[in-house]
Design a protein around this motif. Structure first.
Motif, PDB file in Angstrom:
ATOM      1  N   ASP A 164       0.828  -1.211   0.000  1.00  0.00           N
ATOM      2  CA  ASP A 164       0.000   0.000   0.000  1.00  0.00           C
ATOM      3  C   ASP A 164       0.860   1.258   0.000  1.00  0.00           C
ATOM      4  OD1 ASP A 164      -2.682  -1.172   0.235  1.00  0.00           O
ATOM      5  OD2 ASP A 164      -2.013  -1.848   2.207  1.00  0.00           O
ATOM      6  N   ARG A 188      -0.266   5.014   1.236  1.00  0.00           N
ATOM      7  CA  ARG A 188      -1.545   4.932   1.945  1.00  0.00           C
ATOM      8  C   ARG A 188      -1.350   4.280   3.307  1.00  0.00           C
ATOM      9  NH1 ARG A 188      -5.458   1.711  -1.954  1.00  0.00           N
ATOM     10  NH2 ARG A 188      -3.687   0.286  -1.864  1.00  0.00           N
ATOM     11  N   SER A 191      -2.030   1.437   5.674  1.00  0.00           N
ATOM     12  CA  SER A 191      -2.336   0.053   5.310  1.00  0.00           C
ATOM     13  C   SER A 191      -3.473  -0.507   6.153  1.00  0.00           C
ATOM     14  CB  SER A 191      -1.085  -0.826   5.447  1.00  0.00           C
ATOM     15  OG  SER A 191      -0.691  -0.933   6.790  1.00  0.00           O
ATOM     16  N   SER A 232      -7.407   6.864   7.903  1.00  0.00           N
ATOM     17  CA  SER A 232      -6.832   6.520   6.607  1.00  0.00           C
ATOM     18  C   SER A 232      -5.850   7.560   6.111  1.00  0.00           C
ATOM     19  CB  SER A 232      -7.943   6.346   5.569  1.00  0.00           C
ATOM     20  OG  SER A 232      -8.702   7.549   5.444  1.00  0.00           O
TER      21      SER A 232
END
Length: 448
Positions: free
Chosen positions: A38, A41, A43, A373
């Motif tokens: 990822d 980002r 994860s 996130s």
């Protein structure tokens, strides 16, 4: 056959074998990042990470991480690679979770958590090639909740396991067999009290296709060597043969993580349920997995593989590499960038959206995940300075600079660390300005 006896046997009958290097690495950071799967980002689940402090959320493939990193949490200074696995948690009877800490493995000194890393040569002296710059790979599948359907006599079947230590001594019975074999090792996470803790064993495939550094699936460029496994010996000192599709033999990379589960024995549930769970909501252990990003300086790893002969792989026996103190290892850290608590307290749920899924069907991603996130603002990697004295034996290494004779029409310039030649190569042989096409083996030349 006891593991110590097997090691002694190999040392006796194969005195010229380049056995292995084995070294500790302290904890670098624990958080919900996985720049391999990822990149850029947050994860899905928490990982515990070791190695160089160039580790970050993106890990740009074009960066030379051994030059960016200013320290490493591993024993050898030349090793700025990164290694990571899932984290183990204990589920209390009230439904909360506590991170299970790691403890120092046998013969590793006093690292703060972390893992023990091995790079292993085949016992018959087969020549291995160090991983090229930009190389990355993963092994295992975090979504599995049942044993993978593979030939049970194959090396892959023995690559992921757990050891239930009944006691803590290096030569004790529960530590006397090679990893992955014997009555104390299981493919699943042990569902009983292990008075000495639980050791996770992760072997990576060691046969490379000679072409790809990091394919989209991060794994198809590698394969396990072939052969029928001796169930008394396992694969740690198995020779095997690489398949024709993946002909380049690399060092066998192996992780050991010593989880200090014994401190939870007095809290064991009375209903017989499994209280331990991996950070992706896996109480079975079948989803165990590991990630690797190569970051050794120059030809340091190749030099070690060619010259370090100690069967137990103790750091003191490899004079070609520079050791650092436990204090320096422990002081190399990076700041977390995800603003959530993943350890050092009781957690109401596993970080991310990872409900416990017992299988046997593969796990599924939770719908409507409301977990954090985005990342916060983290300071740059730092190292607490400690005065130490190290000794390094100088060694001479050579690389071959290839003046390429184009085998295909000229194409766009190859970026740094990209492929520029090798048997069957039909792409461009011209590197971007400042890079030179260097032959690493018959199958692969790289812009360096």
């Amino acid at each position: 056959m006891h593991w110590q006896s097997l090691a002694a046997f190999v040392a006796l009958v194969l005195p010229g074998a380049n056995a292995l290097i084995r070294f500790p690495c302290a904890q670098l950071v624990t958080e919900r990042l996985d720049p391999l799967v990822d990149p850029g980002r947050v994860s899905a689940h928490v990982h515990q990470v070791i190695g160089g402090n160039a580790f970050n959320i993106t890990m740009d493939e074009t960066n030379d991480i051994n030059k960016i990193a200013t320290c490493t949490s591993c024993k050898f200074k030349e090793n700025k690679s990164n290694y990571w696995t899932a984290v183990m948690y204990f589920k209390h009877t009230n439904g909360t979770f506590t991170r299970v800490p790691q403890k120092p493995n046998h013969l590793t000194g006093s690292p703060n958590g972390g893992m023990t890393v091995y790079y292993i040569n085949p016992p018959k002296g087969t020549k291995v090639t160090q991983f090229p710059k930009g190389f990355r790979m993963i092994t295992g599948n975090p979504m599995l909740r049942a044993r993978k359907a593979v030939d049970t006599t194959s090396p892959e079947a023995f690559s992921l396991s757990f050891r239930c230590w009944e006691t803590t001594g290096f030569t004790d019975a529960s530590n006397s067999s090679p990893p992955g074999v014997g009555r104390y090792d299981t493919v699943n996470l042990p569902n009983k009290k292990c008075n000495g803790g639980i050791r996770a064993n992760i072997f990576f495939p060691s046969c490379w296709n000679g072409k790809d550094l990091n394919p989209p699936d991060h794994s198809s460029h590698m394969a396990f060597f072939q052969g029928r496994v001796d169930t008394n010996a396992g694969i740690i000192l198995m020779n095997g043969n690489c398949p024709s599709t993946h002909p380049v033999r690399m060092p066998l990379l192996f992780f050991e993580t010593a989880w200090d589960t014994a401190k939870f024995n007095d809290q064991w549930p009375t209903d017989g349920s499994q209280p331990f769970v991996l950070s992706m909501g896996d109480p079975t252990g079948y989803g165990q997995h590991g990630d690797y990003v190569f970051g050794w300086e120059g030809n340091a790893l190749q030099t070690a593989m060619d010259n370090c002969f100690d069967t137990l792989g103790l750091p003191d026996s490899c004079k070609q590499l520079t050791q650092q103190s436990d204090a320096d290892m422990n002081n190399c850290r990076v700041n977390t960038v995800v603003n959530e608590r993943v350890e050092d307290s009781f957690l109401s749920a596993l970080p991310g959206c990872n409900p416990i899924q017992n299988g046997p069907n593969p796990a599924t991603m939770a719908a409507g995940c409301g977990a954090i996130s985005t990342t916060g603002t983290g300071a740059a990697p730092t190292q607490t300075q400690t005065q130490t004295t190290t000794t390094q034996t100088q060694s001479t290494t050579t690389t071959t600079t290839v003046v390429q004779q184009p085998t295909a029409p000229a194409g766009p310039a190859v970026p740094k660390y990209g492929q520029c030649g090798g048997n069957g190569w039909t792409g461009s042989t011209t590197c971007v300005s400042g890079s030179t096409c260097t032959k690493l083996n018959d199958w692969y030349s790289q812009c360096t």
